[in-house]
Design a protein around this motif. Structure first.
Motif, short mmCIF file in Angstrom:
data_model
loop_
_atom_site.label_atom_id
_atom_site.label_comp_id
_atom_site.label_asym_id
_atom_site.label_seq_id
_atom_site.Cartn_x
_atom_site.Cartn_y
_atom_site.Cartn_z
N MET A 187 132.64 -59.46 84.02
CA MET A 187 132.02 -61.23 83.75
C MET A 187 132.48 -61.98 82.73
N ILE A 188 132.67 -63.46 82.65
CA ILE A 188 133.28 -64.40 81.59
C ILE A 188 132.09 -65.80 81.94
N PHE A 189 131.86 -65.81 80.68
CA PHE A 189 130.79 -66.37 80.21
C PHE A 189 131.39 -67.70 79.48
N PHE A 190 130.90 -69.14 79.52
CA PHE A 190 131.62 -70.14 78.83
C PHE A 190 129.83 -69.82 77.88
N GLU A 191 129.87 -70.10 76.31
CA GLU A 191 128.77 -70.24 75.43
C GLU A 191 129.12 -70.88 74.54
N SER A 192 127.49 -71.66 73.86
CA SER A 192 127.92 -72.51 72.72
C SER A 192 127.18 -71.64 72.01
N ALA A 193 127.90 -71.67 70.55
CA ALA A 193 127.86 -71.22 69.43
C ALA A 193 126.47 -71.40 68.84
N ALA A 194 125.60 -72.25 68.97
CA ALA A 194 124.33 -72.35 69.06
C ALA A 194 123.73 -72.01 69.35
N ARG A 195 123.65 -71.09 70.43
CA ARG A 195 123.40 -69.97 71.34
C ARG A 195 123.66 -68.83 71.99
N LEU A 196 124.90 -68.37 70.64
CA LEU A 196 125.19 -67.23 71.21
C LEU A 196 124.58 -65.89 71.34
N THR A 197 123.78 -65.90 70.27
CA THR A 197 123.17 -64.82 69.14
C THR A 197 122.40 -64.78 70.62
N SER A 198 121.20 -66.06 70.54
CA SER A 198 120.48 -64.93 71.91
C SER A 198 120.80 -65.29 72.90
N SER A 199 121.83 -65.56 73.46
CA SER A 199 122.82 -65.27 74.59
C SER A 199 123.22 -63.09 74.88
N LEU A 200 123.50 -63.10 73.25
CA LEU A 200 124.67 -61.18 73.49
C LEU A 200 123.01 -61.00 73.29
N THR A 201 121.86 -61.43 72.77
CA THR A 201 120.71 -60.47 72.76
C THR A 201 119.84 -60.38 74.06
N ASP A 202 120.48 -61.01 74.92
CA ASP A 202 119.19 -61.38 76.48
C ASP A 202 120.49 -59.98 76.97
N MET A 203 121.57 -59.92 76.94
CA MET A 203 122.58 -58.93 77.44
C MET A 203 122.52 -57.71 77.20
N GLY A 204 122.33 -57.92 75.52
CA GLY A 204 121.69 -56.10 75.86
C GLY A 204 120.53 -55.90 76.18
N THR A 205 119.82 -56.04 77.48
CA THR A 205 118.40 -56.41 76.92
C THR A 205 118.94 -55.84 78.34
#
Length: 273
Positions: free
Chosen positions: A155-173
């Motif tokens: 899977m390939i996603f675009f993400e903003s630098a500001a939301r990267l940490t939150s998105s990675l956390t949610d991906m882990g979950t």
């Protein structure tokens, strides 16, 4: 005709000869941001100054018909701020309208953040899905990721630098802590960087602050080992809960790697027994 023209995603040296030739002769250019395109023309030392028409997310719906009609008599070059127009950028609506009007559509291939990130990620490249930007709202983002938890393609996603940490956390979950992830930053630019690891490892890195354009590549889910009989039982359970048979087969197939068509036929046969 409509000419979709891929532009550099960072390094101007990636501008193709065809792109430069087309821009040197273009009379009309539909641009995501006319200021960015004007800067690109100057940076590529193109002396031609075509008519620039804004084509962005907010005006494409009502601009598409006008531009498609215009393209029936002359060429219109379409560019986004970077990469290929219509791929997570304006252009799809115009192409759809041009096809409806019988106007020829072609493209000048070139730089792609999606394909570059996939190629250098170190993750499987044989089958993949591009998911664009995740929803901004945390709840919506978690729901979207939960639906992708059983996706077996990379899977390939675009993400903003500001939301990267939150998105990675949610991906882990959503995906679990063993899933491999690659974060690709500032592709083709001077500070290009690729970080690879699990979600928690990358969260620790990203928490220090990350800048630039981000592409996240995530390993697909491993196929679930299950017998055909158990899979059909899952299909029957979903149907009993109110889901249509075809949709139930598709869902179980996505989770198990089994053929949706075979599941459908086996479920029908089971009904007759």
């Amino acid at each position: 005709m409509i000419i979709l023209a891929a532009t550099p995603i960072g390094n101007l040296g990636d501008a193709s000869r065809r792109l430069i030739e087309v821009l040197e002769n273009a009379e009309i250019v539909a641009a995501e941001d006319t200021r960015t395109t004007a800067h690109l023309l100057r940076a590529l030392q193109i002396e031609n100054r075509p008519r620039l028409i804004a084509l962005h997310d907010h005006n494409e719906k009502h601009k598409a018909a006008e531009l498609a009609a215009l393209a029936a008599d002359q060429d219109i070059v379409v560019v986004s701020d970077a990469g290929m127009p219509a791929v997570s950028d304006p252009g799809y609506g115009l192409v759809a309208e041009a096809v409806a009007q019988g106007v020829t559509v072609t493209a000048i291939p070139g730089p792609s953040a999606v394909l570059m990130a996939l190629a250098i990620s170190g993750l499987p490249t044989d089958r993949f899905t591009f998911e664009g930007f995740l929803p901004r709202k945390p709840g919506d983002r978690r729901t979207a990721l939960k639906k992708l938890a059983t996706e077996q393609r990379t899977m390939i996603f675009f993400e903003s630098a500001a939301r990267l940490t939150s998105s990675l956390t949610d991906m882990g979950t959503a995906f679990g802590e063993t899933r491999r992830i690659a974060v690709c930053r500032e592709l083709t630019k001077f500070y290009e960087e690729v970080r690879r690891g699990t979600a928690s490892e990358l969260v620790e890195w990203a928490a220090n602050g990350v800048k630039g354009e981000i592409v996240v590549v995530v390993e697909g889910a491993a196929p679930v080992a299950i017998s055909a009989e158990d899979a059909v039982a899952q299909v029957q359970s979903l149907v009993e809960s109110g889901m249509r048979l075809k949709e139930a087969c598709a869902e179980v197939a996505a989770a198990t790697g089994l053929s949706s068509r075979d599941l459908y036929q086996q479920a029908l046969a089971a009904r007759k027994q």
